[in-house]
Design an enzyme around this catalytic site. Structure first.
Site, PDB file in Angstrom:
ATOM      1  N   ASP A  44      14.006 -15.486   4.586  1.00 29.79           N
ATOM      2  CA  ASP A  44      13.995 -14.243   4.283  1.00 29.79           C
ATOM      3  C   ASP A  44      13.335 -13.390   5.491  1.00 29.79           C
ATOM      4  O   ASP A  44      13.544 -12.320   5.971  1.00 29.79           O
ATOM      5  CB  ASP A  44      13.837 -13.714   2.842  1.00 29.79           C
ATOM      6  CG  ASP A  44      13.598 -12.156   2.679  1.00 29.79           C
ATOM      7  OD1 ASP A  44      14.591 -11.589   2.604  1.00 29.79           O
ATOM      8  OD2 ASP A  44      12.249 -11.732   2.428  1.00 29.79           O
ATOM      9  N   GLU A 116      19.620 -17.791   3.438  1.00 30.59           N
ATOM     10  CA  GLU A 116      18.354 -17.494   4.141  1.00 30.59           C
ATOM     11  C   GLU A 116      17.449 -18.845   4.384  1.00 30.59           C
ATOM     12  O   GLU A 116      16.833 -19.105   4.969  1.00 30.59           O
ATOM     13  CB  GLU A 116      17.675 -16.828   3.237  1.00 30.59           C
ATOM     14  CG  GLU A 116      18.194 -15.283   3.056  1.00 30.59           C
ATOM     15  CD  GLU A 116      17.536 -14.397   1.848  1.00 30.59           C
ATOM     16  OE1 GLU A 116      17.126 -13.101   2.167  1.00 30.59           O
ATOM     17  OE2 GLU A 116      17.116 -15.014   0.738  1.00 30.59           O
TER      18      GLU A 116
END
Length: 224
Positions: A44, A116
Site C-alpha cells: 500500500d 497490494e
C-alpha cells in the site's frame, strides 16, 4: 507450481523466492501461520509513492490539491480490484472454503489487498524500482488514457457549487434502501432539490450511488 507461473507471466515478473508470492496470495481465512496482511501494508505504501511520483511528472502544471484527488482516484480499493481482475487474481488466492463460498474470489477488498501484497513482495525481494516497474505497467495497461477530467469525478462537489449559485441551496441525499447479500450489498439513493426528487441511483456503496445521482442531476441541468 504451474498455476503460479501463469500469474508470474501476467505480472511479467518471476519471483526468486516463491514463498514470498505464496504469502502474498494467502488470505487470513486460509488458517496458515502467515497471511498477506503485512505484505499488503508494505505494498500500500509502495503504490502510494509510485502513483504519487507518476502523477507528479505526468501532470506538471496541476496544483497539489488536484494531484491529491488524482492519486485518490487511482489508489483505492475499486481501482486496485479492477487491476487484480485483469490478472484474474481471484483464482490464485489461497482462502478458506467458507470465504470462497461467500464469493471471496470476487470481493474487491480481497482482490485489492492481494494486489497490494504482491507489489509489497516484489519491493521486498527486488527493491522499489522493480516494484515500480511492475506497478506502472499494470496501471497503464488498465488506465491507458489517464487524465484529470476522467479520473476526478467529484460530481457531488460540482453539483453543490451549481445549486448554491443557482438556487441558493445544497442537494439532499436520502438512502431509500439497502438490499442484497452482504458481499453484494446495493444502495438506492434519491437526490432532492428544494424538497423535490431530482435523481435516483443504485450502486454498491452509498458514496458511489450519491456520485451517480449527482452526475444524473448535472446531466439534467445541462452541465455535463
Amino acid at each position: 507450481m504451474e498455476k503460479i507461473k501463469v500469474l508470474e507471466q501476467r505480472l511479467k515478473y518471476t519471483f526468486k523466492n516463491q514463498k514470498l508470492l505464496i504469502e502474498a496470495l494467502t488470505h487470513k481465512s486460509f488458517k496458515k501461520p502467515f497471511s498477506n496482511e503485512r505484505l499488503e501494508f508494505l505494498g500500500d505504501a509502495v503504490l502510494d509513492l509510485v502513483v504519487g511520483e507518476f502523477l507528479f511528472h505526468k501532470f506538471k502544471n496541476d496544483a497539489e490539491g488536484d494531484l491529491s484527488k488524482l492519486r485518490a482516484a487511482l489508489v483505492n480499493e475499486k481501482s486496485f480490484a479492477k487491476i487484480a481482475k485483469s490478472l484474474d487474481l481471484g483464482n490464485f488466492i489461497f482462502m478458506s472454503i467458507a470465504e470462497e463460498n461467500n464469493n471471496g474470489r470476487a470481493k474487491p477488498s480481497i482482490l485489492s489487498d492481494a494486489l497490494e501484497a504482491i507489489i509489497g513482495a516484489i519491493h521486498l525481494e527486488s527493491g522499489f524500482l522493480e516494484a515500480k516497474k511492475v506497478a506502472l505497467a499494470l496501471i497503464e495497461e488498465n488506465y491507458p488514457h489517464i487524465d484529470a477530467k476522467n479520473l476526478i469525478r467529484d460530481y457531488k462537489t460540482k453539483l453543490q457549487e451549481v445549486t448554491q449559485a443557482k438556487l441558493g441551496q445544497t442537494p439532499d441525499y436520502e438512502t431509500l434502501r439497502a438490499f442484497g447479500p452482504d458481499h453484494q450489498k446495493q444502495f438506492e439513493i434519491v437526490l432532492k432539490l428544494e424538497g423535490i426528487e431530482y435523481a435516483r441511483s443504485i450502486a454498491s456503496s452509498k458514496k458511489e450511488a450519491q456520485q451517480l445521482a449527482a452526475k444524473i442531476a448535472l446531466e439534467k441541468l445541462g452541465i455535463l
